[in-house]
Each structure stands twice: as C-alpha cells, then as structure tokens.
Motif scaffolding. Structure first.
Motif, PDB file in Angstrom:
ATOM      1  N   LEU A   1       0.817  -1.218   0.000  1.00 48.60           N
ATOM      2  CA  LEU A   1       0.000   0.000   0.000  1.00 48.60           C
ATOM      3  C   LEU A   1       0.850   1.267   0.000  1.00 48.60           C
ATOM      4  N   SER A   2       1.911   1.262   0.793  1.00 49.62           N
ATOM      5  CA  SER A   2       2.767   2.450   0.852  1.00 49.62           C
ATOM      6  C   SER A   2       3.480   2.669  -0.479  1.00 49.62           C
ATOM      7  N   ASN A   3       3.881   1.577  -1.127  1.00 52.74           N
ATOM      8  CA  ASN A   3       4.536   1.710  -2.436  1.00 52.74           C
ATOM      9  C   ASN A   3       3.552   2.196  -3.496  1.00 52.74           C
ATOM     10  N   LEU A   4       2.332   1.684  -3.472  1.00 54.02           N
ATOM     11  CA  LEU A   4       1.322   2.129  -4.434  1.00 54.02           C
ATOM     12  C   LEU A   4       0.952   3.589  -4.210  1.00 54.02           C
ATOM     13  N   GLU A   5       0.947   4.007  -2.955  1.00 56.01           N
ATOM     14  CA  GLU A   5       0.662   5.419  -2.653  1.00 56.01           C
ATOM     15  C   GLU A   5       1.781   6.304  -3.176  1.00 56.01           C
ATOM     16  N   ALA A   6       3.015   5.835  -3.036  1.00 55.20           N
ATOM     17  CA  ALA A   6       4.172   6.639  -3.452  1.00 55.20           C
ATOM     18  C   ALA A   6       4.208   6.875  -4.954  1.00 55.20           C
ATOM     19  N   ILE A   7       3.650   5.962  -5.739  1.00 52.06           N
ATOM     20  CA  ILE A   7       3.685   6.133  -7.195  1.00 52.06           C
ATOM     21  C   ILE A   7       2.382   6.756  -7.730  1.00 52.06           C
ATOM     22  N   GLY A   8       1.474   7.138  -6.833  1.00 53.50           N
ATOM     23  CA  GLY A   8       0.242   7.801  -7.245  1.00 53.50           C
ATOM     24  C   GLY A   8      -0.871   6.863  -7.659  1.00 53.50           C
ATOM     25  N   PHE A   9      -0.681   5.569  -7.457  1.00 56.42           N
ATOM     26  CA  PHE A   9      -1.661   4.565  -7.871  1.00 56.42           C
ATOM     27  C   PHE A   9      -2.934   4.651  -7.029  1.00 56.42           C
ATOM     28  N   MET A  10      -2.768   4.787  -5.714  1.00 57.71           N
ATOM     29  CA  MET A  10      -3.913   4.817  -4.810  1.00 57.71           C
ATOM     30  C   MET A  10      -4.822   6.008  -5.089  1.00 57.71           C
ATOM     31  N   GLU A  11      -4.217   7.125  -5.410  1.00 57.21           N
ATOM     32  CA  GLU A  11      -4.997   8.336  -5.682  1.00 57.21           C
ATOM     33  C   GLU A  11      -5.881   8.147  -6.914  1.00 57.21           C
ATOM     34  N   ARG A  12      -5.361   7.442  -7.923  1.00 61.65           N
ATOM     35  CA  ARG A  12      -6.120   7.221  -9.156  1.00 61.65           C
ATOM     36  C   ARG A  12      -7.222   6.173  -8.978  1.00 61.65           C
ATOM     37  N   ILE A  38       9.714   5.318 -10.978  1.00 62.64           N
ATOM     38  CA  ILE A  38       8.556   6.213 -10.960  1.00 62.64           C
ATOM     39  C   ILE A  38       8.697   7.218  -9.818  1.00 62.64           C
ATOM     40  N   ILE A  39       9.067   6.720  -8.635  1.00 66.74           N
ATOM     41  CA  ILE A  39       9.215   7.583  -7.461  1.00 66.74           C
ATOM     42  C   ILE A  39      10.324   8.612  -7.665  1.00 66.74           C
ATOM     43  N   SER A  40      11.387   8.206  -8.358  1.00 66.87           N
ATOM     44  CA  SER A  40      12.517   9.120  -8.566  1.00 66.87           C
ATOM     45  C   SER A  40      12.264  10.133  -9.680  1.00 66.87           C
ATOM     46  N   GLY A  41      11.125   9.989 -10.377  1.00 64.36           N
ATOM     47  CA  GLY A  41      10.765  10.978 -11.389  1.00 64.36           C
ATOM     48  C   GLY A  41      11.193  10.653 -12.805  1.00 64.36           C
ATOM     49  N   ARG A  42      11.625   9.416 -13.060  1.00 62.38           N
ATOM     50  CA  ARG A  42      11.981   9.034 -14.426  1.00 62.38           C
ATOM     51  C   ARG A  42      10.736   9.121 -15.321  1.00 62.38           C
ATOM     52  N   SER A  43      10.929   9.408 -16.587  1.00 57.85           N
ATOM     53  CA  SER A  43       9.805   9.611 -17.509  1.00 57.85           C
ATOM     54  C   SER A  43       9.135   8.282 -17.869  1.00 57.85           C
ATOM     55  N   LYS A  44       7.883   8.369 -18.245  1.00 56.97           N
ATOM     56  CA  LYS A  44       7.157   7.187 -18.692  1.00 56.97           C
ATOM     57  C   LYS A  44       7.823   6.587 -19.932  1.00 56.97           C
TER      58      LYS A  44
END
Length: 339
Positions: free
Chosen positions: A148-159, A245-251
C-alpha cells in the motif's frame, strides 16, 4: 473467411453459415475437427456438436501449441523448434492460464520448458478489462505488507481509490476468483497501469498498445530480472520500475526499459534452451508480438545469440492465426496416425 471472436449468438450463426457455405463450394468432406483445449469456449462446444452430428474425430489442441504451429505453417517449417508464445491468455494443460511460454514443439506435440512466474488475476476476466487489478496483484506479490505504501508513493492509490484497492486485495488474499496466470499480456497490463498510462481498457490489449506508444528507440537500458531453470520472475523488474517512478523518471524511459527487459529475457532464455536442446530455430507468436518495438528488440537479441528467428508474415500473430495452427497439428497427427 474471417469470422471474428465467437462470443455471441450472431457470430455463432455467421460461423455456422460460413462453414456450410465453404463445405458446399469446395465439396469438403472432413474426417476430423480440431478445437482449442479450453472446455468452456463456444468453439469447443460447436466442434463437439459438429463432430457428433457428422460422426467425425475430435482433436483438441493446446492454445500455445497452436500458436507455434501457426507460425511454423506460415514459414513452411515442419521440424522441432523453440517456440516463444506471449499472449493475453490461453488454457494450459495444468488448468491454469498460460501466456508467457517457452515451448519445444513440432507439429505433433510440445513440451513446456520455461514460463513466466504465476501471478493471480483478481476478478478473473475483469483483470483483462481493468489492468490496475494486475498492477495491484504484482505489487502485493513483490512488496508484501508494504504494497500500500509503495502504491501510494507512485500515485496509484490516488487514481484507483482505497476502497477498490482494499476490495480487490481481499479477493486476491482469499483466493476468490483469482486464477493464476503466466501471461505476458497481463504483465504488460500491470506495468502500463503502474505507469499511469492505462488503468481501464475499453478494448482488448489497450493498455499494452498505449504503453508501446511511449517506447523510445534511443533507450538501450534494461531492468534486472530473475531466471531459474523453469521460471522467469519479473519481481525485481517491478521493484525497480516503482523506484524509477518515485525518482521521477519519464514514462518513455521506463516503458522502453521494461520492453527491453522482456526482449533480453527472451534472448537469454532461448540461448540456454538452444544449448540444452540443440535447437537453433526460434518461432515467435502470440498477440504480444504485435508490439513492433518488442518484436524488433527480440529479433535482435535472438540474432546476436546465434539463433534463427521466424515470425508471422501471412497470418496474424494473435488469435486470428490460431485456426491455421490447429489445422496444421490435426493434419500432421492424422497423417502420422498419432491422434
């Protein structure tokens, strides 16, 4: 005659009309009917009914063996090869859903050599329509209690929303409607959703197609993965993707590195299998290989490892070419008397 996906009564009616017309036009008197191994496919039921009505022999053919045979027929091959079949799903001989397969095969039989590690599909078929379910499933396996904490960190939970995530998590934990799959297509879905590219699909393979559009040919790097004698495990790949993703690398960079990873994994695996089996011809089939970025990278990886590569030319790599493989296998078995 192209029929399409036989999943409703209208298409079934068209299928039966076409079969009747083709038999009349060409004066066909079949002696056997080949069909997919899946017991619940409409085509399996149609095959059984047709065979009983006309006193014909039934020849069930495993889905991924059919894919290999389809590409072999497309290339005029009639020998043992290493088949790499990546698709969304196909009924496996063990009753699970296959789709990331390395198989030694000819037109008579096959042997499954290596496959992707099984991951549960929470919600069954819903996981194909909502790729975020596969992203969640992979995250739970990879991160354990920290998912859950990892999914929150990448913005998954918010979506996706915490309630959806909790409900599907319970489904996976309790093993409710969560079929294990080795599908490469579902792994592509998972990564597409983790990247925020496609969480819900409106058509088949939308998540993977959307992610392919982000791939950049100038990116040469790949992620780490784990390979054992029988399994390819991309848990470390998922872990590194989340970190990127957390470090800001591009898609674009992450999608490219992931696809490169799959190509490298294919190259390494086939090189080892070639050494073990003495086979040097590699046949690529399945809908995942309609991804041209993956296909070109995979061909390159196989060629630099000293292997001959065969791809589809006349018939499609996806299930549109499946019936050719079924026919090739059935014909060979009948000819050799090994039904």
């Amino acid at each position: 005659q192209h029929i399409g996906d036989v999943e409703n009564l209208e298409t079934v009616g068209f299928f039966e009309d076409t079969l009747r017309n083709l038999r009349n036009i060409y004066g066909l008197n079949p002696v056997a009917v080949a069909h997919d191994l899946h017991p619940d496919y409409l085509t399996t039921g149609l095959a059984k009914t047709f065979a009983e009505k006309n006193n014909l022999q039934l020849i069930p053919v495993q889905h991924h063996h059919s894919h290999i045979a389809s590409c072999m027929a497309d290339n005029g091959l009639d020998e043992k090869v290493i088949g790499v079949v990546f698709d969304g799903l196909g009924f496996g001989a063990d009753g699970k859903i296959w789709g990331g397969e390395f198989i030694a095969a000819d037109l008579i039989g096959y042997e499954r050599l290596v496959h992707f590690k099984y991951v549960n599909m929470p919600g069954g078929d819903m996981a194909t329509k909502e790729p975020w379910r596969m992203a969640l499933s992979y995250a739970m396996d990879v991160f354990g209690e920290e998912y859950l904490s990892n999914l929150e960190a990448i913005g998954f939970m918010e979506r996706i929303g915490i309630e959806h995530i909790k409900n599907v998590s319970k489904m996976k934990i309790r093993g409710i409607n969560s079929t294990p799959t080795s599908s490469a297509g579902r792994l592509f879905d998972a990564v597409s959703s983790l990247l925020g590219i496609c969480d819900k699909a409106t058509f088949e393979a939308e998540a993977a197609i959307a992610m392919e559009s982000f791939c950049d040919g100038s990116v040469q790097e790949a992620y780490s993965f784990d390979m054992t004698e029988y399994l390819l495990d991309f848990s470390e790949t998922i872990r590194l993707i989340a970190a990127d993703i957390i470090s800001g690398r591009s898609k674009q960079e992450i999608a490219s590195k992931f696809t490169n990873t799959i190509a490298v994994a294919i190259g390494h695996t086939c090189k080892r299998l070639s050494h073990d089996t003495g086979l040097d011809k590699v046949v690529l089939s399945g809908g995942v290989f309609q991804n041209m970025f993956l296909l070109e990278r995979t061909k390159w990886e196989l060629i630099i490892n000293g292997l001959q590569v065969f791809i589809h030319g006349i018939v499609p790599a996806n299930d549109g070419g499946l019936s050719l493989g079924q026919a090739a296998i059935a014909g060979k078995r009948l000819t050799d008397g090994r039904q």
